[in-house]
Design an enzyme around this catalytic site. Structure first.
Site, PDB file in Angstrom:
ATOM      1  N   ARG A 142      10.119  12.892   8.595  1.00 11.51           N
ATOM      2  CA  ARG A 142      10.857  12.636   7.361  1.00 11.51           C
ATOM      3  C   ARG A 142      11.521  13.930   6.910  1.00 11.51           C
ATOM      4  NH1 ARG A 142       5.817   9.014   4.969  1.00 11.51           N
ATOM      5  NH2 ARG A 142       5.716   7.690   6.846  1.00 11.51           N
ATOM      6  N   HIS A 160       7.759  -0.095   7.922  1.00 10.55           N
ATOM      7  CA  HIS A 160       7.208   0.952   7.049  1.00 10.55           C
ATOM      8  C   HIS A 160       8.274   1.483   6.096  1.00 10.55           C
ATOM      9  CE1 HIS A 160       3.229   2.963   6.894  1.00 10.55           C
ATOM     10  NE2 HIS A 160       3.870   3.867   6.175  1.00 10.55           N
ATOM     11  N   PRO A 212       0.836  -1.205   0.000  1.00 12.21           N
ATOM     12  CA  PRO A 212       0.000   0.000   0.000  1.00 12.21           C
ATOM     13  C   PRO A 212       0.867   1.250   0.000  1.00 12.21           C
ATOM     14  CG  PRO A 212       0.080  -0.958   2.202  1.00 12.21           C
ATOM     15  CD  PRO A 212       0.801  -1.909   1.298  1.00 12.21           C
ATOM     16  N   SER A 224       9.475  -4.025   3.392  1.00  9.15           N
ATOM     17  CA  SER A 224      10.562  -3.102   3.746  1.00  9.15           C
ATOM     18  C   SER A 224      11.895  -3.588   3.192  1.00  9.15           C
ATOM     19  CB  SER A 224      10.693  -2.878   5.259  1.00  9.15           C
ATOM     20  OG  SER A 224       9.502  -2.357   5.807  1.00  9.15           O
TER      21      SER A 224
END
Length: 379
Positions: A176, A268, A90, A300
């Site tokens: 991030r 993730h 996703p 990942s």
């Protein structure tokens, strides 16, 4: 500009011979903020890099004198056939890299015979994507608006999705720094099409030193998500339930006890807790903690067919692939994603046969070693 206006011609795809080639081509086409949004990780990107190091440090011990003349990479995922042990991860906002967005990627996944996962933050609705995809899974974020959360589940069921995948490692978006430095915001023509709440507009408001997408998710996601919520979701849906974002074996075991049909071992993609264990390293202990009936997927860091083989050898039923397919989408839309998946399939079949495996189930019997010390893998 929200995506490349200079997609590579179809004839150029034949000169891209690896997923790394496709990524390099995409980097030359995308605006820097979009490229960084896709490629980046949280913090100093330690976990992002560690995911790859874990794969690179894992070595397969091939078996000899096995008849692999009929080597077949096909398998089943959650009881449904898949041409290889891969599903599309996703990923939100495919529309950032190509105007056809998730529709283009879903068509390619259908042609490749693998499941496609529609994200809550997809730039196309679950209904539209499911209409062109093959096997479709729906990824769910737990929203502050509980009514919208369960309405998304109902819509996924009505659209014909084959599973619901609850992501449990994003109470809010990790910091991030590439996005913060770029002041990243969604362009006006890219939206979270599955959401109609007013918070969605926050993702479009750029500001220096902040990520508008992070602001949006902080407003929309419910950080109070806990085990009773998982149990309620299990009661609310008839679909198979996948729990994504598990690294601790105890959490995996509890998810299965709550009715999860599968768990995704994932950090993730290095985009949440910087310093989290690489998913591949966590995989064997998670597999050992679960009943055989609960499938384990690995997410990942997968960047090639040998990586799939390594994940299977360490206990996964299959893997999720994310960023490489966005690079393919950026390069040439459906054709680019198809090329990416074709390369992945060829690489996996090659690795499978050369390791002495006739099918993916045989890969679970392979031994692994760590390149760092040459000894048996402790994983």
């Amino acid at each position: 500009m929200t995506h490349t206006d200079r997609a590579a011609p179809a004839t150029a795809l034949e000169h891209l011979h690896s997923l790394a080639d496709i990524e390099q081509a995409a980097h030359g086409l995308l605006p820097v903020p979009v490229r960084d949004f896709v490629a980046g990780g949280a913090g100093s990107e330690l976990t992002l890099a560690a995911n790859r190091r874990a794969f690179e440090a894992t070595r397969i011990v091939p078996r000899a004198l096995r008849d692999v003349s009929g080597c077949d990479p096909a398998t089943t995922l959650l009881g449904l056939p898949a041409a290889m042990p891969v599903a599309v991860a996703p990923i939100g906002y495919h529309g950032l890299v190509h105007p056809d967005g998730e529709l283009a990627a879903a068509r390619a996944a259908k042609e490749a015979g693998i499941p496609f996962t529609v994200a809550t933050l997809s730039s196309r609705t679950v209904e539209d994507v499911a209409a062109v995809a093959g096997t479709t899974w729906f990824q769910l974020y737990w929203l502050r608006d509980r009514a919208t959360t369960f309405d998304l589940v109902r819509r996924a069921e009505d659209a014909g999705c084959a599973a619901v995948m609850l992501t449990v490692d994003v109470p809010w978006m990790g910091r991030r720094l590439r996005d913060v430095r770029n002041g990243f915001a969604l362009p006006e023509d890219v939206v979270a099409a599955n959401l109609t709440t007013g918070t969605a507009s926050a993702a479009h408001r750029a500001s220096a030193g902040a990520s508008a997408v992070a602001r949006h998710t902080a407003a929309a996601f419910d950080p109070s998500l806990s085990w009773p919520d998982l149990e309620e979701l299990r009661r609310r849906t008839r679909l198979p339930l996948i729990v994504k974002g598990v690294l601790d074996p105890a959490d995996a075991a509890r998810a299965a006890a709550c009715g999860a049909d599968a768990v995704v071992v994932s950090n993730h993609g290095g985009r949440q807790l910087d310093g989290a264990v690489p998913a591949l390293e966590a995989l064997p202990e998670v597999r050992a903690a679960l009943p055989a009936a609960c499938e384990v997927l690995l997410d990942s860091g997968v960047r090639g067919g040998v990586d799939i083989l390594k994940a299977l050898a360490l206990g996964a039923r299959g893997v999720l692939v994310g960023r490489p397919l966005l690079w393919g989408l950026a390069v040439a839309g459906t054709d680019g994603v198809r090329r990416t998946l074709d390369l992945l399939a060829a690489e996996f079949r090659d690795a499978l046969g050369l390791a002495g495996c006739t099918d993916p189930s045989a890969a679970t019997l392979l031994r692994t070693r760590r390149a760092s010390d040459g000894g048996p893998s402790p994983w």
